[in-house]
Design a protein around this motif. Structure first.
Motif, PDB file in Angstrom:
ATOM      1  N   ILE A 130      80.375  48.399 -10.330  1.00 19.14           N
ATOM      2  CA  ILE A 130      79.355  47.735  -9.510  1.00 19.14           C
ATOM      3  C   ILE A 130      79.603  46.235  -9.567  1.00 19.14           C
ATOM      4  O   ILE A 130      79.324  45.579 -10.569  1.00 19.14           O
ATOM      5  N   VAL A 159      75.836  38.328 -15.411  1.00 18.39           N
ATOM      6  CA  VAL A 159      75.791  39.071 -16.672  1.00 18.39           C
ATOM      7  C   VAL A 159      76.430  40.428 -16.406  1.00 18.39           C
ATOM      8  O   VAL A 159      76.267  41.001 -15.330  1.00 18.39           O
ATOM      9  N   GLY A 169      75.963  42.481  -6.360  1.00 17.21           N
ATOM     10  CA  GLY A 169      75.399  42.711  -5.032  1.00 17.21           C
ATOM     11  C   GLY A 169      75.940  43.944  -4.324  1.00 17.21           C
ATOM     12  O   GLY A 169      75.369  44.380  -3.328  1.00 17.21           O
ATOM     13  N   TRP A 170      77.054  44.510  -4.844  1.00 17.92           N
ATOM     14  CA  TRP A 170      77.683  45.647  -4.200  1.00 17.92           C
ATOM     15  C   TRP A 170      76.971  46.946  -4.566  1.00 17.92           C
ATOM     16  O   TRP A 170      76.242  47.022  -5.529  1.00 17.92           O
ATOM     17  N   SER A 171      77.262  47.975  -3.788  1.00 17.30           N
ATOM     18  CA  SER A 171      76.836  49.312  -4.149  1.00 17.30           C
ATOM     19  C   SER A 171      77.788  49.863  -5.229  1.00 17.30           C
ATOM     20  O   SER A 171      78.665  49.144  -5.711  1.00 17.30           O
ATOM     21  N   VAL A 172      77.596  51.105  -5.585  1.00 18.21           N
ATOM     22  CA  VAL A 172      78.405  51.724  -6.646  1.00 18.21           C
ATOM     23  C   VAL A 172      79.739  52.201  -6.072  1.00 18.21           C
ATOM     24  O   VAL A 172      79.758  52.914  -5.065  1.00 18.21           O
ATOM     25  N   HIS A 231      79.706  46.691 -14.554  1.00 18.55           N
ATOM     26  CA  HIS A 231      78.514  46.366 -13.754  1.00 18.55           C
ATOM     27  C   HIS A 231      78.225  44.886 -13.969  1.00 18.55           C
ATOM     28  O   HIS A 231      77.841  44.473 -15.066  1.00 18.55           O
ATOM     29  N   ALA A 232      78.412  44.090 -12.931  1.00 16.33           N
ATOM     30  CA  ALA A 232      78.106  42.660 -13.025  1.00 16.33           C
ATOM     31  C   ALA A 232      77.018  42.315 -12.019  1.00 16.33           C
ATOM     32  O   ALA A 232      77.002  42.833 -10.898  1.00 16.33           O
ATOM     33  N   GLY A 233      76.096  41.463 -12.430  1.00 16.43           N
ATOM     34  CA  GLY A 233      75.007  41.069 -11.548  1.00 16.43           C
ATOM     35  C   GLY A 233      74.620  39.624 -11.799  1.00 16.43           C
ATOM     36  O   GLY A 233      74.957  39.036 -12.838  1.00 16.43           O
ATOM     37  N   HIS A 234      73.920  39.071 -10.846  1.00 17.65           N
ATOM     38  CA  HIS A 234      73.553  37.657 -10.913  1.00 17.65           C
ATOM     39  C   HIS A 234      72.430  37.394 -11.908  1.00 17.65           C
ATOM     40  O   HIS A 234      71.503  38.187 -12.050  1.00 17.65           O
ATOM     41  N   LEU A 235      72.529  36.259 -12.553  1.00 12.84           N
ATOM     42  CA  LEU A 235      71.438  35.732 -13.367  1.00 12.84           C
ATOM     43  C   LEU A 235      70.615  34.804 -12.495  1.00 12.84           C
ATOM     44  O   LEU A 235      71.174  34.029 -11.702  1.00 12.84           O
TER      45      LEU A 235
END
Lengths: 133, 133
Positions: free
Chosen positions: A40, A98, A43-46, A116-120
């Motif tokens: 992931i 993160v 912002g993307w889907s799986v 899995h990376a996502g915005h802080l």
């Protein structure tokens, strides 16, 4: 820290080194072959399966504006699986992402099975700290 | 699907049921006691340790505007650890978040050790699909 935790952190470092070097062959070698893989991006889907995951890395590593350094990594191990939580950012001192990186053991080596990376919302002012349980 | 994968999906369902019911005691019981726990809410930094993680859930479950349903969950198991990837959203048909939930086995039961939820840039038009390796 146990040897297993150290090895998981080393595998995690290898992932960010391949990322920094934009080395798709090295990236490919870091991902599991005997287990399912998923990914992931922010912002993307799986993404499911090696083909989709490696296609995504090829696209990302081709983009020479992307710079990611890892900081504050911590490893948690249980038997044949481990996960590492860390910050990511263009500069390690100012992370804006993160990540959770999950590893599975294949022939004694920790291989990525999930990223899995996502915005802080905010730049952390300090590394995460606290008791471990 | 293996029994272990089914059990991990059931544990994952239990997590979202406790979330929907805003039941902090049930939520607390779902998280590991013998292993370290960590949690990353959307946009948040990493929470480490049971006290920080449960404090965050108490705050979130107190907010009765928060509604989260889970969809398209898939489980991946290796020995004593498992992870589930799923979408989250106020309505299962229109998810706006994606989550990685990591479980560790304690006395034969899958317990949450790590939750990482982050925003999707777009509502997925279809559940993730693809080969599993």
């Amino acid at each position: 820290m146990t040897n297993d935790e150290l090895a998981a952190l080393e595998a995690n470092d290898g992932f960010y080194a391949a990322f920094a070097a934009r080395d798709i062959a090295r990236m490919d070698a870091l991902w599991a072959r005997e287990r399912p893989v998923t990914c992931i991006h922010p912002g993307w889907s799986v993404l499911i399966g090696r083909v989709a995951v490696m296609d995504s890395w090829r696209a990302i590593l081709r983009d020479d504006t992307v710079r990611i350094e890892c900081s504050s990594a911590r490893a948690y191990v249980a038997g044949e699986m481990a996960y590492v939580v860390c910050f990511e950012g263009a500069r390690a001192e100012a992370p804006n992402l993160v990540a959770t990186n999950v590893f599975g053991r294949e022939q004694g080596t920790w291989k990525l099975v999930h990223h899995h990376a996502g915005h802080l919302a905010d730049v952390p002012t300090a590394p995460p700290s606290g008791p471990t349980n």
